[in-house]
Motif scaffolding. Sequence first.
Motif, PDB file in Angstrom:
ATOM      1  N   ILE A  22       0.752  -1.181  -0.025  1.00  0.00           N
ATOM      2  CA  ILE A  22      -0.070  -0.095   0.163  1.00  0.00           C
ATOM      3  C   ILE A  22       0.764   1.292   0.002  1.00  0.00           C
ATOM      4  N   ILE A  23       1.823   1.365   0.806  1.00  0.00           N
ATOM      5  CA  ILE A  23       2.763   2.513   0.935  1.00  0.00           C
ATOM      6  C   ILE A  23       3.488   2.686  -0.458  1.00  0.00           C
ATOM      7  N   VAL A  24       3.931   1.643  -0.888  1.00  0.00           N
ATOM      8  CA  VAL A  24       4.485   1.736  -2.250  1.00  0.00           C
ATOM      9  C   VAL A  24       3.664   2.364  -3.263  1.00  0.00           C
ATOM     10  N   THR A  25       2.497   1.642  -3.147  1.00  0.00           N
ATOM     11  CA  THR A  25       1.389   1.899  -4.375  1.00  0.00           C
ATOM     12  C   THR A  25       1.100   3.513  -4.340  1.00  0.00           C
ATOM     13  N   VAL A  26       0.913   4.015  -2.982  1.00  0.00           N
ATOM     14  CA  VAL A  26       0.349   5.170  -2.889  1.00  0.00           C
ATOM     15  C   VAL A  26       1.648   6.219  -3.231  1.00  0.00           C
ATOM     16  N   ALA A  27       2.909   5.749  -3.051  1.00  0.00           N
ATOM     17  CA  ALA A  27       4.098   6.894  -3.316  1.00  0.00           C
ATOM     18  C   ALA A  27       4.333   6.682  -4.836  1.00  0.00           C
TER      19      ALA A  27
ATOM     20  N   GLY B 137      -1.586   5.557   3.412  1.00  0.00           N
ATOM     21  CA  GLY B 137      -0.220   5.399   3.485  1.00  0.00           C
ATOM     22  C   GLY B 137       0.376   5.297   4.936  1.00  0.00           C
ATOM     23  N   ASN B 138      -0.159   6.518   5.614  1.00  0.00           N
ATOM     24  CA  ASN B 138       0.567   6.479   7.004  1.00  0.00           C
ATOM     25  C   ASN B 138      -0.252   5.440   7.904  1.00  0.00           C
ATOM     26  N   LEU B 139      -1.579   5.183   7.589  1.00  0.00           N
ATOM     27  CA  LEU B 139      -2.086   4.189   8.569  1.00  0.00           C
ATOM     28  C   LEU B 139      -1.454   2.700   8.171  1.00  0.00           C
TER      29      LEU B 139
HETATM   30  C1  LIG Z   1       1.908  10.413   5.169  1.00  0.00           C
HETATM   31  O1  LIG Z   1       1.184  11.622   4.827  1.00  0.00           O
HETATM   32  C2  LIG Z   1       2.103  12.441   4.170  1.00  0.00           C
HETATM   33  C3  LIG Z   1       1.260  13.939   4.050  1.00  0.00           C
HETATM   34  O2  LIG Z   1       1.340  14.887   4.675  1.00  0.00           O
HETATM   35  C4  LIG Z   1       2.693  12.111   2.700  1.00  0.00           C
HETATM   36  O3  LIG Z   1       3.798  13.259   2.363  1.00  0.00           O
HETATM   37  C5  LIG Z   1       3.289  10.824   2.993  1.00  0.00           C
HETATM   38  O4  LIG Z   1       3.951  10.282   1.891  1.00  0.00           O
HETATM   39  C6  LIG Z   1       2.535   9.872   3.890  1.00  0.00           C
HETATM   40  N1  LIG Z   1       3.211   8.570   3.927  1.00  0.00           N
HETATM   41  C7  LIG Z   1       2.989   7.627   3.428  1.00  0.00           C
HETATM   42  C8  LIG Z   1       3.743   6.033   4.020  1.00  0.00           C
HETATM   43  O5  LIG Z   1       2.114   7.306   2.797  1.00  0.00           O
END
Ligand SMILES: *[C@@H]1O[C@H](CO)[C@@H](O)[C@H](O)[C@H]1NC(C)=O
Length: 309
Positions: free
Chosen positions: A45-50, A64-66
């Motif tokens: 999920i983190i990689v996909t979002v990034a 992603g933060n969750l």
């Molecule tokens: C967490 O949120 C911030 C936005 O403030 C974002 O820039 C960051 O990529 C997010 N982290 C993840 C792991 O998605």
Amino acid sequence: MDYENGSAVTEFILVGFSGNWQLQIFFFVTFTLIYGATVVGNILIIVTVAANSALHSPMYFLLGNLSFLDMCLSTVTTPKMISDLLAAHKSISFQGCMAQMFFMHFFGGAEMTLLIVMAFDRYVAICKPLHYRIIMSHKLLNRFIILSWTIGFIHTMSQMALTVNLPFCGHNIINNIFCDLPLVIKLACIETYTLELFVIADSGLLSFISFFLLLVSYTVILLIVKHKSPGSLSKALSTLSAHIIVVTLFFGPCIFIYAWPFGSFASNTTLAVFYTVITPLLNPIIYTLRNQEMKKAMRKLWIQQVSCT
Ligand SMILES: *[C@@H]1O[C@H](CO)[C@@H](O)[C@H](O)[C@H]1NC(C)=O
């Protein structure tokens, strides 16, 4: 009190899983698989979002933060728990035990705050769609993320500052699979009634109030949608029900463990497994499988990877 006479506790014994050898092997295999899936799922999920610019919106940043927090939370307890399953002497050092409680409440407090921020995000997206991008700016989003870590830190420090200096003098059997406040505090050899009440308020009541307010806000959002645009109710319902499930899975066990009068559920191994092993895996599953955009992005990422190699 003779804890100064050299009988201070240097390690705790975790007896939550003692018993049947075959059953322990079974748990070892099961938890290893679940933990592996948790790490892989959340990293995905983190990689996909990034990697996917289509997902560069507040909702996915929060998701992603969750995922990151879920992974941290699970890592605080699960690997140690898994290795304990195969160990004959299931012990944890005094420092290890304190560290476990510190990080569990640190990540837990941060996740609690993040879930509230996610509810606010949904409120703005659904009730003020035209202003969504303006209100949920990068600046505000970053502030929310910092806020959630800060609250996690204050939450855990307030409890740990009082716990770490407790005198322990002999009793060191913990009837669970990892160190947690209610059980550890009970082992101290002074009267801890006030501290127990403080933990009930700081962890239990806080979970209960947050959970209650979150349910109320999701209900309000749904009522607003129903009133304003009945046509989009089903879409809102499908998004929000994922949130409501995640919130219930997170807060449910917390309320049972911390808010109930001390000890009744604190040594309940099933509950402990649920919220440190199962919930961190369910979050990515619930958010991902129900989200078309996320699935599409993952497929795209997969195809890119395959075509590059
Ligand atoms: C967490 O949120 C911030 C936005 O403030 C974002 O820039 C960051 O990529 C997010 N982290 C993840 C792991 O998605």
